[in-house]
Design an enzyme around this catalytic site. Sequence first.
Site, PDB file in Angstrom:
ATOM      1  N   ARG A 168       2.783  20.128   6.120  1.00 21.61           N
ATOM      2  CA  ARG A 168       3.790  19.223   6.693  1.00 21.61           C
ATOM      3  C   ARG A 168       4.872  19.929   7.519  1.00 21.61           C
ATOM      4  NH1 ARG A 168       6.803  16.023   4.572  1.00 21.61           N
ATOM      5  NH2 ARG A 168       6.334  14.273   5.903  1.00 21.61           N
ATOM      6  N   GLU A 193       0.826  -1.225   0.000  1.00 17.00           N
ATOM      7  CA  GLU A 193       0.000   0.000   0.000  1.00 17.00           C
ATOM      8  C   GLU A 193       0.850   1.260   0.000  1.00 17.00           C
ATOM      9  OE1 GLU A 193      -1.964  -0.412   3.768  1.00 17.00           O
ATOM     10  OE2 GLU A 193      -3.489  -1.731   2.979  1.00 17.00           O
ATOM     11  N   CYS A 220      -2.226  33.785   9.510  1.00 11.84           N
ATOM     12  CA  CYS A 220      -2.035  34.416  10.811  1.00 11.84           C
ATOM     13  C   CYS A 220      -1.694  33.421  11.901  1.00 11.84           C
ATOM     14  CB  CYS A 220      -3.285  35.218  11.149  1.00 11.84           C
ATOM     15  SG  CYS A 220      -3.580  36.428   9.869  1.00 11.84           S
ATOM     16  N   GLU A 221      -0.559  32.778  11.750  1.00 18.48           N
ATOM     17  CA  GLU A 221      -0.063  31.822  12.738  1.00 18.48           C
ATOM     18  C   GLU A 221       1.459  31.825  12.650  1.00 18.48           C
ATOM     19  OE1 GLU A 221      -1.673  28.674  14.183  1.00 18.48           O
ATOM     20  OE2 GLU A 221      -3.662  28.844  13.281  1.00 18.48           O
ATOM     21  N   TYR A 246       0.823  14.013   0.712  1.00 16.22           N
ATOM     22  CA  TYR A 246       0.310  14.694   1.906  1.00 16.22           C
ATOM     23  C   TYR A 246       0.465  16.221   1.770  1.00 16.22           C
ATOM     24  CZ  TYR A 246       0.643   9.860   3.275  1.00 16.22           C
ATOM     25  OH  TYR A 246       0.522   8.492   3.283  1.00 16.22           O
TER      26      TYR A 246
HETATM   27  N1  LLP Z   1      -1.516   2.024   4.509  1.00 18.35           N
HETATM   28  C1  LLP Z   1      -2.042   2.497   5.657  1.00 18.35           C
HETATM   29  C2  LLP Z   1      -2.927   1.653   6.434  1.00 18.35           C
HETATM   30  C3  LLP Z   1      -1.718   3.807   6.080  1.00 18.35           C
HETATM   31  O1  LLP Z   1      -2.230   4.260   7.212  1.00 18.35           O
HETATM   32  C4  LLP Z   1      -0.859   4.605   5.290  1.00 18.35           C
HETATM   33  C5  LLP Z   1      -0.508   5.973   5.713  1.00 18.35           C
HETATM   34  C6  LLP Z   1      -0.367   4.069   4.094  1.00 18.35           C
HETATM   35  C7  LLP Z   1      -0.711   2.768   3.731  1.00 18.35           C
HETATM   36  C8  LLP Z   1       0.541   4.845   3.168  1.00 18.35           C
HETATM   37  O2  LLP Z   1       1.738   5.173   3.779  1.00 18.35           O
HETATM   38  P1  LLP Z   1       2.948   5.806   2.918  1.00 18.35           P
HETATM   39  O3  LLP Z   1       3.397   4.776   1.914  1.00 18.35           O
HETATM   40  O4  LLP Z   1       2.440   7.024   2.254  1.00 18.35           O
HETATM   41  O5  LLP Z   1       3.982   6.112   3.934  1.00 18.35           O
HETATM   42  N2  LLP Z   1       0.520  12.863   6.772  1.00 18.35           N
HETATM   43  C9  LLP Z   1       1.756  12.195   7.117  1.00 18.35           C
HETATM   44  C10 LLP Z   1       1.747  10.734   6.748  1.00 18.35           C
HETATM   45  C11 LLP Z   1       0.598   9.950   7.337  1.00 18.35           C
HETATM   46  C12 LLP Z   1       0.535   8.513   6.873  1.00 18.35           C
HETATM   47  C13 LLP Z   1      -0.749   7.863   7.231  1.00 18.35           C
HETATM   48  N3  LLP Z   1      -0.915   6.522   6.790  1.00 18.35           N
HETATM   49  C14 LLP Z   1       2.910  12.956   6.467  1.00 18.35           C
HETATM   50  O6  LLP Z   1       2.681  13.969   5.818  1.00 18.35           O
HETATM   51  O7  LLP Z   1       4.063  12.570   6.633  1.00 18.35           O
END
Ligand code: LLP
Length: 413
Positions: free
Chosen positions: A312, A273, A341-342, A370
């Site tokens: 981020r 995933e 404004c932060e 993200y």
């Molecule tokens: N599968 C599940 C169950 C997840 O919760 C996530 C991400 C992924 C796959 C994908 O993960 P990736 O390959 O993108 O690392 N907003 C944060 C990251 C939050 C990730 C949440 N879950 C950031 O900007 O770093």
Amino acid sequence: MHYFGFKKGELYCENIRVRDIAKKTGTPVYIYSKRTVIEHFQKIDAAFFEVDHLICYSLKANASMGIIKTLQQEGCGADIVSGGELYKALEAGIAPGKIVYAGVGKTKEEMAAALKNNIFMFNLESLPEAVRLNAVAGKLKKIAEVAIRVNPDVDADTHRYITTGKKENKFGVNISKAGEVFRTVAGLKNLKVSGIHTHIGSQITNIEPYVLTLKKIIALRQELLPAGINISRLNIGGGLGIIYKNETPATPAEFAKRVLPLLKPLGVKVILEPGRFIVGNAGILVSEVQYIKKGEVKNYIILDAGMNDLIRPSLYEAFHEIVAVKKTAGRFKADVVGPICESGDFFGKGRILPKVKEGDLIAVMSAGAYGFSMASNYNCRRKPAEVLVAGSKFKVVRRRESFEDLLKGEVYK
Ligand code: LLP
């Protein structure tokens, strides 16, 4: 690896000058390289070619239709966590048989929608959720194919907000209780338990936590056999890290080299995933310098993009490289901030940058994951436009929000 780079002092996305795109669309604008997205998907796909596998792109990283459709055309599946993501995945033409559904808080309506569309499988995160899905499936006279997400209690060695596989995190069923939960769920007559799911965190650069996790779930799979529970699908999650600054993340090939010897003998279907790995370095946020402000102790480059466009840095103190779209002579040290404004509204602090001036363009790099997906309308700011570049052509895949869009859904007259 990505297709953003400088030619004769000008930043390009594939074969187009970023400046030329921004001139047409205005700023702030997210610009994505289609080729980068596709090649990242293909890298993971190729690394796992020796086993039966399914790559389910994690929509939460970037759920823009331009990106989802690009991946759908490559045969990619989807990892979803809401009814909204289900809707967008289907709308983009992703085959329902390639959709996996995770998340700790699925509602009855969301479950029913996924069942009616015959998705590939649910990744269940708790026993109460299994009980609910069993009831919803029963009403619809369906059998739901499920994996149970196991929390392996492994430290993924990443930021504390994006680590998910420790026992204090809210995700999945603790490994110590997993056997019991699998046996109970196997007794629910409208569910078919065929998978184990894990996802230990995001922006993981080291393979060892994955290997440790995999060993734990392989042992669990073995332990379930005597109870007649045959696990034929292992979902090893997403989380593969990318380069933002000077990280040295494992490549998909290196990752596969370590995990395939464990997976191959099992003859299971492997599900991945990835989110960030596919889109992270495939996108940039381009913004125009509004003011150069000389503060009491620092210089500020004030942009027309803010934390509502890319949160981020504010939320995780995440590092994103910041460049001037056109190389300019001279250097100075400044905080790169937005108009919101932060005090937390910044993209980078104490950066040494070319001597940009009002009207110049700045690019915040590695903003494909993200970025837009976490954007908001804070301060009543309109969400930015998005552009997809393919070779020497580009397409606005989302127009900038209008002021009327800001009123959408409001009842006030
Ligand atoms: N599968 C599940 C169950 C997840 O919760 C996530 C991400 C992924 C796959 C994908 O993960 P990736 O390959 O993108 O690392 N907003 C944060 C990251 C939050 C990730 C949440 N879950 C950031 O900007 O770093």
